[in-house]
Write an enzyme that holds these catalytic residues in place. Structure first.
Site, PDB file in Angstrom:
ATOM      1  N   ASP A   1       0.840  -1.123  -0.014  1.00 14.94           N
ATOM      2  CA  ASP A   1       0.038  -0.034  -0.228  1.00 14.94           C
ATOM      3  C   ASP A   1       0.824   1.267   0.187  1.00 14.94           C
ATOM      4  O   ASP A   1       1.769   1.226   0.711  1.00 14.94           O
ATOM      5  CB  ASP A   1      -0.918   0.001   1.123  1.00 14.94           C
ATOM      6  CG  ASP A   1      -2.099  -1.072   1.237  1.00 14.94           C
ATOM      7  OD1 ASP A   1      -2.059  -1.812   0.044  1.00 14.94           O
ATOM      8  OD2 ASP A   1      -2.367  -1.099   2.353  1.00 14.94           O
ATOM      9  N   ARG A   2       0.289   2.325  -0.663  1.00 16.24           N
ATOM     10  CA  ARG A   2       1.251   3.629  -0.744  1.00 16.24           C
ATOM     11  C   ARG A   2       1.762   4.150   0.710  1.00 16.24           C
ATOM     12  O   ARG A   2       3.108   4.433   0.648  1.00 16.24           O
ATOM     13  CB  ARG A   2       0.407   4.647  -1.280  1.00 16.24           C
ATOM     14  CG  ARG A   2       0.868   6.037  -1.479  1.00 16.24           C
ATOM     15  CD  ARG A   2       0.458   6.905  -2.323  1.00 16.24           C
ATOM     16  NE  ARG A   2       1.323   8.100  -2.575  1.00 16.24           N
ATOM     17  CZ  ARG A   2       1.064   9.104  -3.504  1.00 16.24           C
ATOM     18  NH1 ARG A   2       0.114   8.653  -4.216  1.00 16.24           N
ATOM     19  NH2 ARG A   2       2.026   9.797  -3.607  1.00 16.24           N
TER      20      ARG A   2
END
Length: 213
Positions: free
Chosen positions: A59-60
């Site tokens: 995830d970012r």
């Protein structure tokens, strides 16, 4: 400059900083995939387009170890290993509350594509994807627990959603947590794979950046 912990003609293993995309999206922001391509092109003086295959993602907001493939054959083999759960991903996280000493979490996750939010259900639901992880308590202090998480499936936002579902949201998680500012306290610090060509078991490790909590 990227932090490459291992590279050969077939794979490259890097540490993704928090808040960097794994793969490009509609924001147009630079991604690790872009950065690895640029790194390989410059280091090895590659003409034209450079092939780099993405086989898994973070995830970012989350930092940690990522493996990219440098050939299509390596990409296919690594992707198959991930599908068969033959890749080991271990994370360290700091969560709210005191967790159990160890626990296996099983949920069924449904993603809302409009909001990019994932919801966890205790029982099977229509459209739900089974998500499984183990965690064990490393340390408890000041109302927070540091835990080691082992993934058995690779669902979107899985660790964040599952821990929040058992009332232990990750510290600093703006989406599923309690709104603290700063980086999310979740990091993929250990990664183990079977090399796609050498067929050797390889393990990589990176330091968890949250030394105190």
């Amino acid at each position: 400059m990227i932090d490459a912990v291992y590279e050969d003609n077939h794979i490259i293993v890097v540490v993704k900083p928090p808040n960097i995309l794994t793969q490009g999206d509609n924001t147009g922001d630079i991604s690790m995939l872009d950065m690895v391509k640029a790194y390989v092109k410059e280091k090895y003086n590659k003409p034209g387009n450079v092939y780099i295959g993405m086989v898994h993602r973070l995830d970012r907001p989350v930092g940690g170890l990522l493996v990219f493939a440098r050939t299509s054959k390596a990409a296919a083999r690594l992707s198959e290993d991930i599908r068969k759960n033959n890749i080991k991903r271990i994370y360290t996280a700091v969560v709210h509350g005191k967790t159990k000493k160890e626990e296996t979490l099983i949920h069924y996750l449904v993603k809302d594509s409009r909001t990019n939010m994932v919801k966890a259900y205790d029982t099977p639901v229509e459209g739900g994807k089974k998500a499984v992880l183990d965690y064990r308590l490393l340390e408890y202090r000041d109302g927070k627990s540091q835990v080691e998480v082992t993934l058995h499936t690779g669902r979107s936002h899985q660790i964040r959603v599952q821990l929040a579902a058992v009332n232990h949201p990750i510290y600093g998680d703006m989406r599923y947590g309690r709104g603290e500012k700063g980086n999310i306290a979740l990091f993929c610090n250990r990664l183990a794979i079977v090399h796609p060509v050498k067929k050797e078991w390889m393990e990589f490790e990176a330091s968890f950046p949250f030394f105190s909590f």
